[in-house]
Design an enzyme around this catalytic site. Structure first.
Site, short mmCIF file in Angstrom:
data_model
loop_
_atom_site.label_atom_id
_atom_site.label_comp_id
_atom_site.label_asym_id
_atom_site.label_seq_id
_atom_site.Cartn_x
_atom_site.Cartn_y
_atom_site.Cartn_z
N ARG A 1 30.59 -1.63 13.77
CA ARG A 1 30.48 -3.07 13.52
C ARG A 1 31.67 -3.56 12.70
O ARG A 1 32.21 -4.64 12.97
CB ARG A 1 29.16 -3.38 12.81
CG ARG A 1 28.99 -4.86 12.52
CD ARG A 1 27.57 -5.20 12.19
NE ARG A 1 27.47 -6.52 11.59
CZ ARG A 1 26.33 -7.15 11.39
NH1 ARG A 1 25.21 -6.61 11.75
NH2 ARG A 1 26.31 -8.34 10.84
N ARG B 1 21.73 -0.75 11.86
CA ARG B 1 22.40 -0.64 10.56
C ARG B 1 21.97 0.56 9.71
O ARG B 1 22.63 0.88 8.74
CB ARG B 1 22.18 -1.93 9.75
CG ARG B 1 23.00 -3.09 10.26
CD ARG B 1 22.68 -4.35 9.49
NE ARG B 1 21.36 -4.88 9.81
CZ ARG B 1 20.74 -5.83 9.11
NH1 ARG B 1 21.32 -6.35 8.05
NH2 ARG B 1 19.56 -6.26 9.48
N ASP C 1 21.67 -8.88 21.84
CA ASP C 1 20.82 -9.69 20.97
C ASP C 1 19.96 -10.59 21.84
O ASP C 1 20.37 -10.96 22.95
CB ASP C 1 21.69 -10.55 20.03
CG ASP C 1 20.84 -11.20 18.94
OD1 ASP C 1 20.50 -10.49 17.97
OD2 ASP C 1 20.49 -12.38 19.07
N TYR D 1 13.66 -20.38 18.12
CA TYR D 1 14.97 -20.34 17.45
C TYR D 1 15.81 -21.56 17.81
O TYR D 1 16.53 -22.11 16.97
CB TYR D 1 15.73 -19.08 17.85
CG TYR D 1 15.23 -17.82 17.19
CD1 TYR D 1 15.54 -17.54 15.86
CD2 TYR D 1 14.46 -16.89 17.89
CE1 TYR D 1 15.10 -16.37 15.25
CE2 TYR D 1 14.01 -15.73 17.29
CZ TYR D 1 14.33 -15.47 15.97
OH TYR D 1 13.89 -14.32 15.36
N ARG E 1 15.43 -1.19 18.00
CA ARG E 1 16.62 -1.24 17.13
C ARG E 1 17.15 0.15 16.81
O ARG E 1 17.67 0.39 15.71
CB ARG E 1 16.34 -1.99 15.82
CG ARG E 1 16.01 -3.45 15.99
CD ARG E 1 16.26 -4.22 14.69
NE ARG E 1 15.52 -5.47 14.70
CZ ARG E 1 14.56 -5.79 13.83
NH1 ARG E 1 14.23 -4.97 12.86
NH2 ARG E 1 13.94 -6.93 13.93
#
Length: 356
Positions: free
Chosen positions: A42, A33, A79, A156, A29
């Site tokens: 973003r 963020r 992703d 998921y 990552r």
């Protein structure tokens, strides 16, 4: 995709357990963020998936940490849930809640009806992003492509999002193993094609993120996770230069199973922070490279403490090659960018003595 001579190849050399000058480092990552420039990109994209689906913006955020830090590898910005999204499950992101699916899989009939996709066509935006990033890197350093593991994707797809106990996925696995195996088989075929597409577009390494493999029992891990990653690895094709593309397998919580993971065909095992790297090296370091494994929460500490921990992990690994320094999981959004910088610089600064 034409092969470009790499200016910095220490990451690939370490994966092949060849000599390096310093221990290579990247972060899971690393485009994320915690960086203000990422948050700006973003906002420009509108939402997370719009950022993933725009190859130019995906390239922009992939490059951002490389402009800040002396990293040794870039990783595709995407992703792990792109495959289930392309299969029609309706991926969306709720603010503060993570990914969710509008149409989760509930039973064998749902799994049988699940369409097989062609990643080169249905996920062409990912291949375009790899291609754009590879061109932008221009041989500066290697590019890592990736996918979620079949088991992780399946959890998921059945739960409809993240979960505390993964009850639905485990119930299906236990009561209807044939349904779970059908889903995992479909996913393994698709993931192999997806990774081959990324390799064709310019990825020099691929990583399989088995985020939820550690939920399983030892026999369950072999049956429902590892065997499908093995099938994927067997189907991977060489890169543009005709050489084998190294594969990293990262099972979070997989420290119990390093020996069977090392026999999977992977070139490198990603380690989380729950196993000491010297123990892992003794167990499997003669077979595979090792990637890891600083606790990501260490990045909340002072730069002085971060540097001490880097020294500690390097000394535990000891002399010689075959170590890629990384976190034991992804960097978290609240980390100060300067702390990430202290971490990365410390790896290069303190590792040279182990490579003389």
């Amino acid at each position: 995709m034409a092969n470009t001579e790499l200016k910095n190849d220490r990451f690939l050399r370490a994966l092949r357990r060849e000599p390096v000058d310093v221990t290579p480092v990247w972060m899971m990552r690393q485009a994320g963020r915690y960086l203000p420039e990422y948050r700006a990109s973003r906002a420009k994209a509108g939402d997370f998936m719009s950022l993933c689906k725009n190859p130019q913006l995906a390239c922009e955020v992939t490059m951002q940490p490389l402009e800040r830090y002396p990293l040794d590898a870039a990783i595709l910005f995407s992703d792990i849930l792109t495959i289930p999204d392309a299969m029609g499950l309706g991926l969306y992101f709720s603010e503060g809640e993570g990914p969710k699916f509008k149409r989760p899989l509930n039973n064998l009939a749902d799994i049988e009806a699940l369409p097989m996709i062609d990643p080169l066509d249905d996920l062409s935006y990912v291949m375009d992003a790899v291609s754009v990033i590879h061109k932008e890197l221009a041989g500066r350093m290697p590019l890592i492509g990736f996918s979620g593991s079949p088991w992780t994707l399946a959890t998921y797809m059945i739960e409809g999002g993240g979960s505390k106990d993964f009850r639905k996925a485990k119930q299906l696995m236990l009561d209807q193993p044939e349904a779970m195996h059908l889903l995992l088989e479909k996913l393994a075929i698709t993931v192999a094609a997806y990774l081959n597409g990324q390799i064709q577009a310019g990825a020099e390494t691929v990583q399989i993120f088995d985020t939820w493999g550690g939920l399983l029992t030892t026999s369950g891990y072999e049956e429902f996770s590892l065997q499908y990653m093995r099938k994927i690895i067997q189907q991977l094709k060489p890169g543009a230069d005709g050489k084998k593309v190294p594969v990293i397998v990262f099972t979070k919580g997989g420290g119990l199973w390093l020996e069977t993971m090392a026999d999977s065909g992977a070139d490198c095992l990603g380690l989380d922070w729950t196993i000491d790297i010297d123990v892992a090296r003794k167990r499997v370091g003669s077979k595979v490279a090792l990637q890891g494994n600083m606790d990501p929460t260490m990045l909340y500490a002072s730069p002085k403490r971060i540097r001490e921990e880097v020294k500690n992990i390097l000394s535990k690994y000891g002399s010689g090659t075959g170590h890629i320094f990384n976190l034991g999981h992804g960097i978290t959004p609240e980390v100060k960018p300067e702390n990430a910088g202290a971490f990365i610089e410390a790896v290069h600064e303190f590792s040279a003595i182990y490579h003389q």
